[in-house]
Design a protein around this motif. Sequence first.
Motif, short mmCIF file in Angstrom:
data_model
loop_
_atom_site.label_atom_id
_atom_site.label_comp_id
_atom_site.label_asym_id
_atom_site.label_seq_id
_atom_site.Cartn_x
_atom_site.Cartn_y
_atom_site.Cartn_z
N PRO A 36 -11.43 -7.49 3.06
CA PRO A 36 -12.72 -7.33 3.76
C PRO A 36 -13.29 -8.64 4.31
CG PRO A 36 -12.97 -7.03 1.40
CD PRO A 36 -11.52 -7.09 1.65
N ASP A 37 -12.82 -9.78 3.78
CA ASP A 37 -13.31 -11.08 4.28
C ASP A 37 -12.68 -11.46 5.61
OD1 ASP A 37 -14.90 -11.37 2.13
OD2 ASP A 37 -13.49 -12.59 0.97
N VAL A 38 -11.62 -10.75 6.00
CA VAL A 38 -10.91 -11.12 7.22
C VAL A 38 -11.53 -10.38 8.41
CG1 VAL A 38 -8.69 -11.02 8.43
CG2 VAL A 38 -8.77 -11.68 6.03
N ASN A 39 -12.01 -11.15 9.39
CA ASN A 39 -12.58 -10.55 10.60
C ASN A 39 -11.48 -10.06 11.52
OD1 ASN A 39 -15.19 -11.10 9.96
ND2 ASN A 39 -15.17 -13.11 10.95
N PHE A 40 -10.48 -10.93 11.65
CA PHE A 40 -9.48 -10.69 12.68
C PHE A 40 -8.16 -11.27 12.19
CE2 PHE A 40 -7.13 -12.08 16.43
CZ PHE A 40 -7.16 -10.93 17.20
N ALA A 41 -7.10 -10.46 12.29
CA ALA A 41 -5.76 -10.97 11.96
C ALA A 41 -4.78 -10.27 12.86
CB ALA A 41 -5.43 -10.71 10.50
N ALA A 42 -4.06 -11.05 13.67
CA ALA A 42 -3.08 -10.45 14.57
C ALA A 42 -2.04 -11.48 14.95
CB ALA A 42 -3.77 -9.92 15.83
N ALA A 67 -7.13 -16.69 2.67
CA ALA A 67 -6.85 -15.30 3.06
C ALA A 67 -5.35 -15.05 3.17
CB ALA A 67 -7.54 -14.99 4.39
N ILE A 68 -4.63 -15.98 3.80
CA ILE A 68 -3.18 -15.81 3.96
C ILE A 68 -2.49 -15.84 2.60
CG2 ILE A 68 -1.08 -16.76 4.96
CD1 ILE A 68 -2.73 -17.76 7.29
N MET A 69 -2.93 -16.76 1.75
CA MET A 69 -2.30 -16.86 0.43
C MET A 69 -2.54 -15.59 -0.38
SD MET A 69 -2.42 -20.72 -0.93
CE MET A 69 -3.91 -21.40 -0.28
N GLU A 70 -3.72 -15.03 -0.23
CA GLU A 70 -4.01 -13.80 -0.95
C GLU A 70 -3.11 -12.66 -0.45
OE1 GLU A 70 -8.28 -12.88 -1.27
OE2 GLU A 70 -7.60 -10.80 -1.50
N ALA A 71 -2.95 -12.63 0.87
CA ALA A 71 -2.11 -11.57 1.46
C ALA A 71 -0.66 -11.71 1.01
CB ALA A 71 -2.20 -11.63 2.98
N THR A 72 -0.14 -12.94 1.00
CA THR A 72 1.26 -13.12 0.58
C THR A 72 1.44 -12.73 -0.88
OG1 THR A 72 0.78 -15.45 0.19
CG2 THR A 72 1.88 -14.91 2.24
N LYS A 73 0.44 -13.05 -1.67
CA LYS A 73 0.52 -12.68 -3.09
C LYS A 73 0.56 -11.16 -3.24
CE LYS A 73 -1.24 -16.21 -5.65
NZ LYS A 73 -2.49 -16.95 -5.80
N LYS A 74 -0.27 -10.51 -2.47
CA LYS A 74 -0.35 -9.05 -2.51
C LYS A 74 0.98 -8.42 -2.08
CE LYS A 74 -4.11 -6.04 -1.03
NZ LYS A 74 -5.21 -6.06 -0.05
N LEU A 75 1.53 -9.00 -1.04
CA LEU A 75 2.80 -8.50 -0.52
C LEU A 75 3.93 -8.70 -1.53
CD1 LEU A 75 4.34 -7.36 1.87
CD2 LEU A 75 4.40 -9.63 2.87
N GLU A 76 3.87 -9.84 -2.19
CA GLU A 76 4.86 -10.16 -3.21
C GLU A 76 4.80 -9.14 -4.34
OE1 GLU A 76 4.41 -14.49 -3.80
OE2 GLU A 76 5.20 -13.98 -5.77
N GLU A 77 3.57 -8.86 -4.78
CA GLU A 77 3.38 -7.91 -5.87
C GLU A 77 3.87 -6.52 -5.48
OE1 GLU A 77 -0.75 -8.14 -6.88
OE2 GLU A 77 -0.47 -10.19 -7.62
N LYS A 78 3.58 -6.15 -4.24
CA LYS A 78 3.98 -4.84 -3.75
C LYS A 78 5.50 -4.71 -3.73
CE LYS A 78 1.55 -2.10 -0.38
NZ LYS A 78 0.99 -2.22 0.96
N SER A 79 6.17 -5.72 -3.23
CA SER A 79 7.63 -5.69 -3.17
C SER A 79 8.22 -5.68 -4.57
CB SER A 79 8.16 -6.90 -2.40
OG SER A 79 7.50 -7.04 -1.19
N GLN A 80 7.62 -6.47 -5.46
CA GLN A 80 8.10 -6.52 -6.84
C GLN A 80 7.94 -5.15 -7.49
OE1 GLN A 80 9.53 -9.41 -8.03
NE2 GLN A 80 10.22 -8.03 -9.63
N GLU A 81 6.81 -4.54 -7.23
CA GLU A 81 6.56 -3.21 -7.79
C GLU A 81 7.59 -2.22 -7.25
OE1 GLU A 81 2.77 -1.52 -6.81
OE2 GLU A 81 3.21 0.29 -7.96
N PHE A 82 7.89 -2.34 -5.96
CA PHE A 82 8.88 -1.45 -5.36
C PHE A 82 10.24 -1.62 -6.04
CE2 PHE A 82 12.35 -0.79 -2.34
CZ PHE A 82 12.16 0.56 -2.09
#
Lengths: 99, 62, 268
Positions: A36-42, A67-82
């Motif tokens: 929610p803190d990200v206004n724009f990402a593209a 913001a980017i570091m948080e996103a990469t962490k989230k992505l990492e967790e998601k892939s690990q979970e998968f």
Amino acid sequence: MMIKQLKLEEKMIEIVIEGEGHTFLNILTQTLQENPDVNFAAYIIDHPKISHPRLVVSVSDGTPFEAIMEATKKLEEKSQEFIEKFTEAFKKYKDKKEE
Amino acid sequence: MEIPIRCFTCGNLIADKFEEFAKRVKKGEDPGKILDDLGLKRYCCRTMIITHIEIIGEISRF
Amino acid sequence: MDVEIIERDGNRIRFIVEGVSPAFINSLRRTIMAEVPTMAIDEVVIVENNSVLFDEILAHRLGLIPLTTPEGKYGFSEDCDCQGVGCPKCNVTFTLKKEAGEGIAVVYSGDFESSDPEVVPVSPDIVIIRLVPRQRIEIEVFAKMGTGKDHAKWQPVTVSAYKYCMEFDFDSEKCTLCEDCIEACPKQILKREGDEIVCIDPLACTLCDACAEACDFDAIKINENDTKFIFTVEGLGCIPPESIVRQAAQILIKKSQELEEQMKTMSA
């Protein structure tokens, strides 16, 4: 992965990520937009053969780096979970088949 | 000329299956059933095998 | 997130993933096709070739042969100590020598002698070339790791695809039980059970909407569930399909870690 910084303001960053494509950038921007803190990402790839993706992130709170570091962490967790869920499901399937 | 190694469309390996296919067709089996046996499910791979004409024997003399 | 494996047969795996976004599943699909590394023949030294195929065509045929790839044993030669020159740590050497005797000789992929018994053609019966008397080939080839991004010969899969799961929405109040939908379905997966139309195999549905179109009373609706996917991976035999999927997810993890680290140094 080589990163070139094009623009850096307090709440906005523009970088070029060399050696990556839609595969990684698409999921990255999507994960960024969930924040929610990200206004724009593209991102944009100016020319499909000769350019590298250019990522723009703008935030309302915190810094774009965070913001980017948080996103990469989230992505990492998601892939690990998968991986975990997939391995578990495969083991289950194999056990069932052997019975 | 020689059977392509892979299917043009999907990239599946077909070069190891043509010899068996040709042999069994000569024996009079149903081509469709042989292709099923060989595990070629998609019509791209099936076309590759069915439409192939082996002419390497004719030109290799020259 | 939920994963369920439906089918694992030969080189094929099918599974359902629930609770992920289309972006994630698409990234996974793209990674499987373009970034999971495998072994493939990349360099060919032709000592002699007086067959009817030109050297280039022969080399191209050799490159397309899928090779079994032990997981984690070889790395990219660019990252190797030899800096891309090619050494036994990153390259596998194959030699092949064959001459036609009296009759026609067929050169098979099984005739290759590999420097590593773990890296061999996936099938020994691949026909490479046919030789007639007095024709002879002698070649030495080098295989190395690569990704589908550079050339399709390094792709570990033939099929890597997903589709949305179907949700069958049936309104029994609107239905007149005319059974037009059952006839319209190309996959024959609709059935009448009492006063209801049911779908007997939702996984087989191709989301073609033929049943909904056939219905004049709007009793049927086919909804796509965009958090639930049926994923199909069909390998070539280089790497087992379940390992391909796992490696792809690991590549995604590696990429995020790399970016995270770069961001850390940049923000500091």
